[in-house]
Design an enzyme around this catalytic site. Structure first.
Site, PDB file in Angstrom:
ATOM      1  N   ALA B  43     -11.880 -71.515 -60.693  1.00 46.69           N
ATOM      2  CA  ALA B  43     -12.271 -72.899 -60.957  1.00 46.69           C
ATOM      3  C   ALA B  43     -12.236 -73.692 -59.666  1.00 46.69           C
ATOM      4  O   ALA B  43     -11.360 -73.492 -58.817  1.00 46.69           O
ATOM      5  CB  ALA B  43     -11.329 -73.527 -61.973  1.00 46.69           C
ATOM      6  N   GLU B 127       3.917 -65.889 -49.851  1.00 48.05           N
ATOM      7  CA  GLU B 127       3.859 -65.285 -48.518  1.00 48.05           C
ATOM      8  C   GLU B 127       2.792 -65.970 -47.654  1.00 48.05           C
ATOM      9  O   GLU B 127       2.989 -66.169 -46.456  1.00 48.05           O
ATOM     10  CB  GLU B 127       3.558 -63.789 -48.655  1.00 48.05           C
ATOM     11  N   GLY B 185     -12.863 -74.183 -34.891  1.00 50.62           N
ATOM     12  CA  GLY B 185     -12.363 -74.222 -36.266  1.00 50.62           C
ATOM     13  C   GLY B 185     -10.852 -74.052 -36.361  1.00 50.62           C
ATOM     14  O   GLY B 185     -10.313 -73.888 -37.454  1.00 50.62           O
ATOM     15  N   ASP B 199       2.689 -79.853 -40.436  1.00 49.24           N
ATOM     16  CA  ASP B 199       2.448 -78.542 -41.048  1.00 49.24           C
ATOM     17  C   ASP B 199       3.596 -77.586 -40.722  1.00 49.24           C
ATOM     18  O   ASP B 199       4.106 -76.884 -41.608  1.00 49.24           O
ATOM     19  CB  ASP B 199       1.111 -78.004 -40.517  1.00 49.24           C
ATOM     20  N   LYS B 203       6.476 -75.678 -43.272  1.00 48.62           N
ATOM     21  CA  LYS B 203       6.815 -74.246 -43.282  1.00 48.62           C
ATOM     22  C   LYS B 203       8.302 -74.041 -43.008  1.00 48.62           C
ATOM     23  O   LYS B 203       8.956 -73.227 -43.651  1.00 48.62           O
ATOM     24  CB  LYS B 203       5.975 -73.513 -42.237  1.00 48.62           C
TER      25      LYS B 203
END
Lengths: 430, 430
Positions: B43, B127, B185, B199, B203
């Site tokens: 979806a 993971e 990218g 970020d 983590k």
């Protein structure tokens, strides 16, 4: 939840490490395992040493452990081959999961063992059998299991790596470095298993079986040790941008699966060239994850015990699905003579005009092209008091059988006054 | 055995990678998993892209996946926070195991999620949420679980590492390197999350919760980004024997658990200083296994998909015991001002006699001793056409609050003509 009751066969270094880890880290291990892990029985063929066994019962009958009613899982740590095999098989008969750090028994009897395990739906934990606490077994079987593997390359013998590092960093000769390794307990009194690559070949047999589904084929590995590596080779390799390491390599090629253990020149830019001392490291190249490198202590009491207890924690948590290894595929193992590598050659030759040209001509006759060469200025007095000089050459890729034929021809040149040294060059890319 | 039927929420890069890995590696995945893994439904809130979905049914209602009758396990790959949380919670309500690569949702809602998972006996695979395909989650929860962990340190943001590497290796400025990262990218249009360390802090929150049982405390992390790092700092660091890397560090000390994200000088001899480009790496120091280092691609379509499918393989194999994280322990997290580090200082000052002595005196007043210093010969025209020179100092260990006070005093010296740069120095030993 009920405690997991462990029976240990063997009471050597690693077994004592398992006791120590389970004692020292009892609380966190219980929490992570979801229940207590208790050593109920331990057996050793030699009399009980002066070690705190906690509440464990001691026995001198190692073969009594698998059927012992207070044992849920058997840990085989006696090493060697025959008795270990008997213990593992008897555990399987008793429908008990097994943990071992014994590379030889798995490498040499893997097919039989995995067949019986799989028919009973049992698991064998053997993280400690390859590269100590480095989690390569779990990575290949689960964490990276979504991948097709292309390459497994590793420094998987700490003794050899310690010796080569001592030579490279401290300028010691092979013999001096070996003596130092023995003194520090990194090498056995008889170091053959380690320095001739047998131990590494056992480990590589296991890794290749897991990664490439070729079955367990220790006998098919081309194994070369490090006893012929000289300080001169290490120095020339460095000049050319490489470090000499003892590696195990298994690789998928269009011809089949390569599987080999030997010294190799590794580019200085590659992390693998920086793995020093008794450390182990494994590089896995796979089609989704790309390059994964794992490094850590490859042996020793506590690192190996860490891996063994890690396997026990998995079992305590109920993560006991057998590792699925395809044992039936015909081993498409590439014959050594057909393996393609680049080579480092050191050719001791008389210091006369035209020798290099004659060597280059022979190589060229075999379609072997030269990538780099060093001709030393330094001239050493040779036998018969003639001046001689080593010619050092890096070749491009060539099939091993061609290389061997070409070397034979070069060796026959009258100007070549000693045996030619040949070491593979590995870029470790895929 | 029946196939494992997977419902995927999201159809972005990683989800497309999951399709590709499951298609390309279908045979080996089935063998290793012991059964087929099939995507039954996918979806996405945006219309169906032009992607081969195999036999999967497409829906635009991402919230319908958890309750879908053809879904055994839910894979949440829509990213973000609120919708992802709702999907995971609804999967738990449906008693379905979940896999996600979403670090934010776990870091910020870990406590709640792990409480519900644990009350239902369900597992969550994540993971892929930390360091792509590098198997750090499985290592902490199983392979190394026999250990008490002392230190987790890692390069866990590929964008920042790409930028710092491009600066160090190619001499690009921060802005140039950032532009290159966007072009390739590696960086988003708005790179704040990556280059300011958010970020990485997500983590690290997860890793610290797993390793130190302090719960999930993103808010407690001292987070510094890399946007103030200059080429000059990289050059001076190199002269002093260090590389500048952006690291996440969580460490057990006698004062409690440190948890922080910031640039740091890492010794050139440490493997961590050689982790280049968009690669990630994690170092775990623990009391039995010693140092374990794992490196690999930290993000990207296929590496993250590799981790997600690895989690699915575990679930297919029945290795579904929940990861036991102690959420109840009071977080003994050390306040930033009490953290002890060595520091690199770059002090732009007028090129006058006695400035260095005045700086050294202030540091000494705060009991800060100097380990090394560089006084540049190269003199640059400063403001007001006065000559100036950077004073570069490496200090020994000092508590952060003392360092800040000392820097304030140095900053007030009339000869100091610009803001002082302060970067921590980390030996990464325990």
């Amino acid at each position: 939840m009920k405690a997991l009751r462990v029976g240990i066969c063997g009471l050597g270094t690693v077994a004592q490490g398992v006791f120590r880890v389970l004692q020292d880290n009892a609380d966190i291990i219980s929490r992570r395992a979801g229940r207590e892990i208790l050593i109920s029985v331990v057996a050793s063929r030699t009399p009980k040493p002066d070690v705190d066994l906690g509440g464990a019962v001691f026995s001198t009958d190692v073969f009594s452990i698998p059927a012992h009613p207070d044992v849920d899982v058997v840990v085989e740590l006696i090493g060697g081959e025959d008795a270990a095999l008997r213990i593992i098989e008897s555990s399987i008969e008793q429908s008990k999961n097994v943990v071992t750090a014994n590379k030889a028994v798995i490498a040499l009897h893997g097919k039989k063992l995995f067949q019986s395990l799989s028919s009973k739906g049992l698991c064998i934990g053997f993280e400690g059998a390859v590269a100590g606490s480095v989690p390569i077994v779990m990575s290949l079987s689960e964490a990276l299991a979504a991948n097709e593997y292309d390459l497994i390359a590793g420094i998987i013998n700490g003794t050899s790596n310690y010796i080569l590092t001592a030579m490279a960093k401290e300028g010691r000769s092979f013999d001096e470095a070996l003596r130092a390794a023995k003194k520090l307990g990194y090498a056995e009194a008889d170091p053959t298993f380690d320095i001739e690559g047998i131990d590494a070949a056992h480990k590589l047999t296991i890794l290749a079986a897991m990664a490439f589904d070729i079955g367990f084929h220790y006998e098919a590995i081309n194994t070369e040790g490090i006893s012929d590596i000289t300080l001169a080779d290490i120095k020339y390799a460095r000049q050319l941008g490489y470090e000499i390491k003892h590696v195990g390599i298994s690789r998928r090629t269009s011809d089949g699966i390569e599987i080999r253990v030997h010294p190799a020149l590794i580019p200085l830019e590659h992390l693998m060239s920086r793995i020093d001392g008794s450390m182990n490291a494994l590089l896995v190249h796979s089609n989704a994850a790309g390059d994964t490198l794992m490094a850590g202590p490859g042996a020793g009491e506590l690192p190996t015990a860490s891996a063994v207890v890690g396997d026990l924690i998995r079992i305590a948590r109920g993560n006991i699905s057998p590792i699925n290894i395809d044992l039936g595929s015909p081993g498409r193992i590439v014959a050594t003579e057909n393996i393609t590598s680049a080579y480092y050659l050191r050719i001791p030759s008389l210091d006369k005009a035209g020798v290099f040209a004659r060597v280059a001509t022979i190589l060229s006759d075999y379609d072997i092209s030269i990538e780099a060469a060093i001709q030393q200025e330094q001239i050493k007095p040779g036998k018969d008091d003639q001046d001689w000089v080593p010619i050092v050459i890096l070749t491009h890729l060539v099939q091993e059988k061609l290389m061997i034929d070409a070397i034979r021809k070069v060796q026959d040149l009258p100007e070549v006054i000693g045996p030619i040294t040949r070491i593979r060059v590995e870029q470790l890319d895929q």
